[in-house]
Design an enzyme around this catalytic site. Structure first.
Site, short mmCIF file in Angstrom:
data_model
loop_
_atom_site.label_atom_id
_atom_site.label_comp_id
_atom_site.label_asym_id
_atom_site.label_seq_id
_atom_site.Cartn_x
_atom_site.Cartn_y
_atom_site.Cartn_z
N GLN B 196 -4.79 14.91 -10.57
CA GLN B 196 -4.99 13.82 -11.52
C GLN B 196 -6.05 14.29 -12.52
OE1 GLN B 196 -3.02 10.71 -11.13
NE2 GLN B 196 -1.96 12.33 -10.02
N ALA B 237 -4.01 1.01 -11.15
CA ALA B 237 -3.50 2.36 -10.89
C ALA B 237 -3.68 3.27 -12.11
CB ALA B 237 -2.04 2.29 -10.49
N HIS B 238 -3.30 4.52 -11.95
CA HIS B 238 -3.49 5.51 -13.01
C HIS B 238 -2.68 5.18 -14.26
CE1 HIS B 238 -0.37 8.32 -10.82
NE2 HIS B 238 0.07 7.11 -10.93
N ASN B 239 -3.32 5.43 -15.41
CA ASN B 239 -2.69 5.29 -16.71
C ASN B 239 -2.38 3.86 -17.12
OD1 ASN B 239 -1.84 8.20 -15.68
ND2 ASN B 239 -1.84 8.24 -17.92
#
Lengths: 348, 348, 348
Positions: B196, B237-239
């Site tokens: 990541q 969460a990511h993004n």
């Protein structure tokens, strides 16, 4: 360590069948108990496994018959008796009988006798720690906090300023007590933070699981009643009042100012909307959302939560829905045919 | 501390009825306010309680009439005015005006003026802490992190490397920002971790509750927009891109790459599936799961979430299901009887 | 840092089209990759963007044609290859190659080679840390814990006593492993705590997200199987057995003694009731609650969870409910009219 069977029997007020001078060196569940250890059989159905195990002693109910190779302790509730005896074989966690030299404790903190304060603990000014309290590594305790006797805080717990914690409380790792409540006054341009001026009161014998969050009140107190047990990852918002001996299972969320009675059970992932009143002896099923007041002695489920039996009937009926639609369409056709038949009948 | 009434009036641009030199020593909700303190009545309905309280001054709306024993501050929005005044009576949490000697701060960290860094804080190389920032005990700040002016990190917060945090941000205890996103490339034999490589950007005036988790982006940035307020135990969460002035209530989960507009409210336990777009001014009801794009100015609920009014009709109808099945069966019998009647009719 | 293209090709066993001596200095997603860096295109649809980016090299599938300005690495699975190469450009987090002087490590702790132990870490007596392990700031490791080789614990993780953690495990910040299970024996007057005598076993290559909680077993072990990946804010209760290579997405809760097979996917917010068995290769949809055993190779959804296709049919039918009620009422009126017609027919 070892304890004589006759002493264990006294702890649980049981009836002994076997050698009172037998030395018991530990306890175990029926699948992993060893020789010279003690296990239990909650009812006669579980007895065979206990008898086949290497255990030297078994806690059983009174109706159980004498067996040749095992000592028996007869009681009303074997599981409860086992829990009480097991506690005597469990090491006292985080007991170091000192203030670790890396702990940062303000000069005016009032410290009881026989306390343990672990590495890298911080305790701010004006706080008070009761006798026998154990504060594990990395715990933060804000100013003006009081911690009762024999209370245990696991590592990395955060207790913010002004929180009042009773005696014999257990708070597991990572839990935060006294975070600001979620309060904003929204305008056209922003959500303005409303200072959270209240505190949190955790009464005696409460247990909080790991990574729980309990917000301080906007004004007044958020209260967790005596003997209530809260599981992991539960969220309790500002000004909630939880009664005594409640069970709040993992991942439950209780919104602001909800008031719950005594002996309430909220099953996993359940939610309670804010400003509601839930009576005593209420059970709310897993993942249900309580959206209006719940009377005492109820079993609620669903979203919106309502009487569990009624919800179960709806859930069962729900599965018939696709078929129901087919049947209704079929019936519509039949009625249409009947209509046609009647309309075309000669005597109309 | 005490403040003159005339100074309090200026803070909220209000109209005073009463002695401008009155000294106010604190604030309180209507149920726990004391003498020489100030409270508020959001509307005339709440005024009686405020009048009966020991408060010396009350913030009220302009239509409120003069009363004999209390000073009044008249404003458009009493709750907002109370929040602003209350802030002046609230101690600045975690303000110690020093770098505590137990803190481990890398040599090249750029430190602003008037900062507080508490016990056992770690700040890694290349990071920058703005003026007036307060970093409470046990906080971890990774390398290349920037923290804006007057930002407050509660105890045991973890800010991983490369995170950018704006000014006047509040992050409550136990929250983790910049954890790795949940990204794996799955084969027949394993789930291979995808590094990541991105970061997290927390814009100005954001507040994050306790034990929140915000993942760093796979590549690029996870973004929490200016003025957005996130409650406890929320997962982002990511993004994910969260717009400005959103309200994200407790235990909400937002999956990877979801994009939310400004002024979005996600009520408690709601969820947003990954890679979706949610417009501006959208409200999603508690425990609802958004499974497709949501247009601006919508109120959605249910799972899958859709227009709230329509979902409410379905929820109301759902309760009638068991009865519906009975009625359908009754109708089937009636139609059968009609059929029999017609078939046996003499003129067929 | 920089790596030669020919070396990167070897890492992923790929086929190179381009200059083997090209120096690559980093990696990036297609939207933020820079010159002299490498990106990937999972399939030909994504290739245009990669070609238009400043990347110097692209990982592509074998069918991709040669292009003039970019070096290509051809492989079966570009995303997997990208992940493997990206790992070579990712700094090893929390690697300090020392025991920080502020760490409190018991004298008898067995320490492997090349380990990193960060500031304010506590490691209790009898524990063992494997070669290459990295323990970040503020981590607590209880007594008799074992940590395998190359395992990484992020800041403020808590590993309670007796936990066994394998090799190449990653545990993100704020996660608690080995908290007491939620076990009480309830009487008329209290919920008596049942000592939790078991432990937790985390097998090799497991990853746990941030602020996860994993309870120790009542007796025996709670087990997280090899290669299983757990997302943020997940709760795993005592005596749960999770198989190998499972995916447990954010905010899932698994109740006590549930047993899950290998390659199980639990989507976000799903729940599993206690004492159930879930087979291999099972997928449970988001927010579904598993209330009975699930056979292998199933896709379940809903609450109670059951076959996903069947649940989808119910969900679709559910939306027709308000209309269904209208249609049924209309049909009842029509049948009534028919009855009247027949009853009033002259030949009755």
């Amino acid at each position: 360590m070892s304890l004589l069977l006759e002493d264990l029997v006294k702890i649980v007020d049981g009836e002994l069948e076997g050698d009172p001078t037998l030395e018991i060196i530990g306890v175990g569940g029926v699948n992993d108990v060893e020789n010279r250890e003690l296990t239990f059989a909650q009812n006669p159905n579980y007895l065979d496994k206990a008898l086949a195990s290497p255990a030297s002693a078994i806690i059983v109910t009174h109706e159980c018959e004498t067996v040749p190779n095992k000592a028996l302790i007869k009681v009303d509730n074997p599981r409860l008796a086992f829990a009480k005896i097991a506690q005597n074989f469990t090491p006292e966690l985080f007991k170091i009988d000192q203030i670790h030299p890396t702990a940062v404790v303000a000069d005016d903190v009032e410290l009881g006798d026989d306390i343990s304060i672990g590495p890298n603990v911080t305790i701010e000014s004006g706080s008070k720690i009761g006798d026998g309290a154990r504060i594990a590594a990395g715990v933060y305790i804000g100013s003006q906090v009081s911690i009762g006797d024999n209370t245990l805080l696991h590592p990395n717990v955060v207790i913010n300023a002004e929180t009042k914690i009773g005696s014999e409380v257990i708070i597991q790792a990572g839990t935060v007590v006294g975070s600001d409540g979620y309060g904003y006054e929204s305008t056209d341009t922003e959500h303005y933070k409303v200072p959270q001026l209240g505190d949190v009161i955790i009464e005696d014998k409460v247990e909080l699981g790991a990574n729980v969050t309990i917000d301080r009140a906007a004004t007044g107190s958020t209260i967790i009643g005596e003997g209530t047990k809260v599981d992991n990852l539960v969220h309790i918002a500002h000004n909630v009042k939880l009664g005594r001996n409640c069970l709040v299972i993992a991942q439950v969320g209780i919104a602001g100012s909800a008031q719950l009675g005594d002996w309430v059970t909220l099953a996993g992932k359940a939610g309670v909307i804010g400003h509601l009143t839930v009576g005593d002896n209420v059970t709310v099923a897993a993942q249900s959302i309580v959206t209006k007041d719940v009377p005492s002695d109820s079993f609620y489920s669903g979203y919106p939560a309502r009487d569990h039996k009624s919800e179960m009937r709806v859930k069962a009926a729900r599965r018939k829905l696709p078929n129901l639609i087919k049947e209704l369409n079929k019936l519509k056709r039949e009625v249409k045919e009947l209509e046609n038949k009647i309309d075309s009948s000669p005597n109309e």
